[in-house]
Design a protein around this motif. Structure first.
Motif, PDB file in Angstrom:
ATOM      1  N   LYS A 260       2.778   5.346   0.686  1.00  0.00           N
ATOM      2  CA  LYS A 260       2.696   5.580   2.131  1.00  0.00           C
ATOM      3  C   LYS A 260       3.325   4.405   2.873  1.00  0.00           C
ATOM      4  N   ASP A 261       4.094   4.717   3.908  1.00  0.00           N
ATOM      5  CA  ASP A 261       4.676   3.645   4.712  1.00  0.00           C
ATOM      6  C   ASP A 261       3.665   3.174   5.750  1.00  0.00           C
ATOM      7  N   SER A 262       4.073   2.298   6.621  1.00  0.00           N
ATOM      8  CA  SER A 262       3.146   1.718   7.605  1.00  0.00           C
ATOM      9  C   SER A 262       2.605   2.756   8.578  1.00  0.00           C
TER      10      SER A 262
ATOM     11  N   TYR B  60       6.501   8.573   0.928  1.00  0.00           N
ATOM     12  CA  TYR B  60       7.838   8.560   0.333  1.00  0.00           C
ATOM     13  C   TYR B  60       7.645   8.379  -1.164  1.00  0.00           C
TER      14      TYR B  60
ATOM     15  N   TYR C 124       8.801   6.706  -4.834  1.00  0.00           N
ATOM     16  CA  TYR C 124       9.472   5.586  -5.490  1.00  0.00           C
ATOM     17  C   TYR C 124       9.731   5.938  -6.955  1.00  0.00           C
TER      18      TYR C 124
ATOM     19  N   SER D 223      13.972   4.682  -3.707  1.00  0.00           N
ATOM     20  CA  SER D 223      12.956   5.434  -2.967  1.00  0.00           C
ATOM     21  C   SER D 223      13.614   6.569  -2.183  1.00  0.00           C
TER      22      SER D 223
ATOM     23  N   ARG E 140      12.586  10.067   0.695  1.00  0.00           N
ATOM     24  CA  ARG E 140      11.590  10.778   1.500  1.00  0.00           C
ATOM     25  C   ARG E 140      11.295  12.168   0.937  1.00  0.00           C
TER      26      ARG E 140
END
Length: 213
Positions: free
Chosen positions: A43-45, A50, A52, A59, A61
């Motif tokens: 998880k992004d910020s 996304y 990996y 990486s 999406r």
């Protein structure tokens, strides 16, 4: 899974779940398929996911299996041409949070608790078997090792007094191997009343189908 997940995934792949019911088994497989072994979901910020790739250190999406299933569905749709769905393909079995089965018809929206007349016993059994395979499939390679099956003696020993409502042998007339396969595929113990009820209904549908031939 729930039927709403199959509907959402069908719409994601630009399918009409009410009309293209012959494609829904593949859609169902896409819902159940695990993430390929070389990927990790991160998880992004903002909390958005996304993926990996631990092998290539890259990486992305897009879900790693989106292209696989989109291409497969496009091919199946092209091969089908102008075919019409049969009654079996409109019905799918699902299981509620407490393990109770229910049946949903994607063409009509009908939902029932008992196996419908329009769904053959073979189609029902095949659907559950494919579900079990889909949950462990590694579609981009390196298949996982399946858990070991229970043997027939384990099944017999596990059928306890919980099944007394069905007499001494709740699986009378049903092969041990069928009970073993279904218990493994559904993740239920053979003594579970839900499995017993489900197997007896399935056996009854098979018997009726044979009698009608």
């Amino acid at each position: 899974i729930a039927h709403s997940e199959v509907v959402d995934m069908a719409l994601f792949y630009d399918l009409d779940p009410a009309k293209e019911t012959w494609l829904l088994q593949t859609v169902r497989e896409s819902v159940l398929a695990p993430l390929p072994w070389m990927y990790r979901e991160v998880k992004d910020s903002s909390g958005d996911p996304y993926y990996y790739n631990t092998v290539t250190d890259e990486s992305q999406r897009e879900h790693p299996l989106d292209n696989y299933f989109r291409e497969r569905l496009d091919n199946e749709r092209e091969e089908a041409g102008n075919m019409k769905a049969n009654l079996d393909e409109a019905w799918q079995v699902f299981f509620s949070s407490n393990g109770t089965p229910y049946f949903h018809n994607f063409a009509t929206g009908e939902e029932v608790r008992d196996a419908p007349d329009g769904m053959s016993a073979q189609h029902l059994h095949d659907q559950i078997r494919i579900d079990a395979l889909s949950r462990s499939a590694q579609l981009l390679g390196k298949p996982r090792t399946a858990a070991g099956d229970m043997d027939a003696s384990s099944i017999a020993a596990d059928v306890t007094t919980d099944s007394n409502a069905y007499g001494d042998d709740p699986y009378e007339g049903i092969a041990d191997s069928e009970v073993q396969d279904m218990a493994h595929m559904l993740g239920l113990r053979p003594s579970d009343p839900k499995l017993i009820k489900f197997m007896r209904e399935l056996h009854e549908k098979k018997s009726q189908a044979m009698a009608g031939k």
